[in-house]
Design an enzyme around this catalytic site. Structure first.
Site, PDB file in Angstrom:
ATOM      1  N   HIS A 216       0.851  -1.183   0.000  1.00 44.00           N
ATOM      2  CA  HIS A 216       0.000   0.000   0.000  1.00 44.00           C
ATOM      3  C   HIS A 216       0.893   1.240   0.000  1.00 44.00           C
ATOM      4  O   HIS A 216       2.066   1.172   0.361  1.00 44.00           O
ATOM      5  CB  HIS A 216      -0.919  -0.009   1.224  1.00 44.00           C
ATOM      6  CG  HIS A 216      -2.083  -0.940   1.082  1.00 44.00           C
ATOM      7  ND1 HIS A 216      -3.383  -0.543   1.260  1.00 44.00           N
ATOM      8  CD2 HIS A 216      -2.146  -2.253   0.758  1.00 44.00           C
ATOM      9  CE1 HIS A 216      -4.200  -1.575   1.069  1.00 44.00           C
ATOM     10  NE2 HIS A 216      -3.471  -2.628   0.766  1.00 44.00           N
ATOM     11  N   CYS A 247      -8.013  -1.158   3.389  1.00 40.51           N
ATOM     12  CA  CYS A 247      -8.645  -2.168   4.248  1.00 40.51           C
ATOM     13  C   CYS A 247      -9.723  -1.514   5.092  1.00 40.51           C
ATOM     14  O   CYS A 247      -9.424  -0.654   5.908  1.00 40.51           O
ATOM     15  CB  CYS A 247      -7.618  -2.829   5.164  1.00 40.51           C
ATOM     16  SG  CYS A 247      -8.377  -4.027   6.281  1.00 40.51           S
TER      17      CYS A 247
END
Lengths: 321, 321
Positions: A216, A247
């Protein structure tokens, strides 16, 4: 550089799963199909197209089976599906997914928040899924990947012990996974930590059993981490078109690394992705049209390709103009 | 990793020069002083505080001499000034700059656009400046750095020949510079190209004569390039607070790498910067207040530091929690 000149890198697009599960908007099934088809046509060889979770938990994934069935009709495309449990694996296999991936969060707090299960309960599922996979005829048997998520830190627990990540990677292999990936679910990883953990995990499960890394860009280190992984010989990198994703159970951990910027970096370095950068950049239009309310990330799309790009002057082994 | 564990990295803040010269807003002198003082107090040891160009060309730099004189009163801070020509060097030296840096664009088209001079004309200036510097008593003699700008490609010419960059680096040394830096003025660099060019330039001018690299994040590769430079043993990295900056004569080439994200990466990797990350992040407030109309970049400031950061669990040599 570091012996990675000219290597073949598999860019695994995870936007249709990780991206879409993390935003409020629900992308129409036809738009998902158009996105997947367009990226495959641009040369993307593997796409994680959905997650087999109950529609009441993630309505964005209610059409998972249909999306998998459609994606499987695209020649040469490896169709990946995330499965949180045994039921999800049954459904993914019934739909014909080529590969299924199950996440095991190194942070048990995150595991309970994400899958409502302890480590032991997740590993029980892995064993049952592995049995099911082994029971299938070879031509219908999907690859089975385990992913250690929050491997570099957790927004709920904070630091995650590297020994725990190594232990869980070994447990996933022992429970029947074909290979194991490492996920920086929370955008906490740094290049030194990533290189160290890749080495530790490979020492434990075997060099060729590490399937890839899922990064990420939460703190802007995404491509630096991708470079670090490449230098360790990792050749499968997850990314999300437009940097969609994150998430939902890890606040602040939004944004996979951006496929467009990743492919530009790899291509400029002279690494082989098989992806046509111009065609890839054009796929953003499908997302913009289908998700007008969602923010898209990426620097290369705004800046455009360098003047004279492709005419030489960039990348390993390319003569300077 | 790659033998860079625990090394000392000099983060050279260029925002007050590269950042402010590239935006429409003019920062008040007092705000510049507050910014410089606050970053020095956060542990930043070198700051490029201004450019000595005619105020009619860059009104943002009209207070260059006053800013240099002020910055020189800050204990332990190395005060750098950009000088485009002999006159600028005279003024920078008169103001007391500790180091002066002169850009020589590898792209002659960019050189004419940026300094209105050919390569030969710029090198004539370098020789005159070097004479002036050598004529000064040791206690008033500034360091003299040459920078090959557009070293990785030019928005006007496109690809730049690596041989040309090496040739110009050697010419700058021959003309009397103490050291030479490489600038990705246009945000075209990739990690493989950067490593290769660093090696080629060092082969030509000597390992310890490469002063550092100046990177932009135009296509999102800024921190990956910074990592590549570190792995080549480059320990001085330019960056700009909030990612302000770019090149007014290179359209689209906006945004130095972000000091906040760079320092987070270095610190998380366990490298030594001497910078207090929390105090550095707080300096953004000075920019926001003084430049309300300007966009600021950076992921770490928005995401915040990882949970439990500093308590261990990140970075080379730090025990996992």
């Amino acid at each position: 550089m570091s012996g990675i000149e000219g290597i073949d890198v598999l860019v695994s697009e995870v936007g249709p799963r990780d991206g879409l599960q993390s935003i409020k908007s629900i992308m129409p099934t036809e738009a998902k199909k158009a996105w997947i088809a367009a990226e495959a046509a641009a040369g993307v060889r593997e796409i994680e197209v959905c997650s087999f979770v109950p529609a009441k938990l993630l309505p964005q994934m209610a059409d998972a089976a249909e999306v998998v069935r459609y994606a499987c009709t695209i020649p040469g495309l490896t169709v990946l599906a995330l499965v949180p449990n045994f039921k999800g694996a049954e459904n993914a296999i019934a739909a014909g997914a080529h590969k299924i991936a199950l996440p095991l969060s190194a942070s048990e707090t995150h595991s309970r928040a994400n899958l409502r299960k302890s480590h032991a309960e997740v590993l029980d599922d892995v064993r049952k899924i592995a049995e099911l996979v082994r029971s299938l005829p070879a031509d219908r048997r999907p690859g089975f990947e385990g992913n250690v998520s929050t491997a570099f830190g957790c927004t709920l627990e904070g630091p995650v012990a590297e020994d725990k990540v190594v232990e869980l990677a070994a447990a996933l292999m022992a429970a029947g996974c074909d290979e194991v990936g490492l996920s920086d679910t929370t955008g906490y990883a740094n290049p030194a930590q990533l290189k160290r953990l890749i080495r530790l995990v490979r020492q434990e499960i075997g060099h060729d059993r590490l399937s890839g890394v899922h990064l990420h860009n939460t703190r802007g280190l995404g491509l630096a981490n991708a470079l670090a992984a490449l230098e360790e010989g990792v050749t499968t990198l997850d990314s999300s078109l437009g940097g969609l994703g994150g998430c939902p159970y890890a606040p602040g951990a939004s944004g996979n690394i951006v496929t467009e910027d990743l492919v530009f970096m790899l291509d400029a370095m002279g690494l082989k992705t098989g992806i046509d950068l111009d065609r890839l950049l054009a796929v953003r239009e499908i997302l913009k049209a289908a998700l007008p309310a969602e923010e898209m990330y990426g620097f290369t799309p705004d800046a455009g390709l360098p003047k004279g790009y492709g005419a030489g002057g960039w990348g390993v082994g390319r003569a300077a103009a």
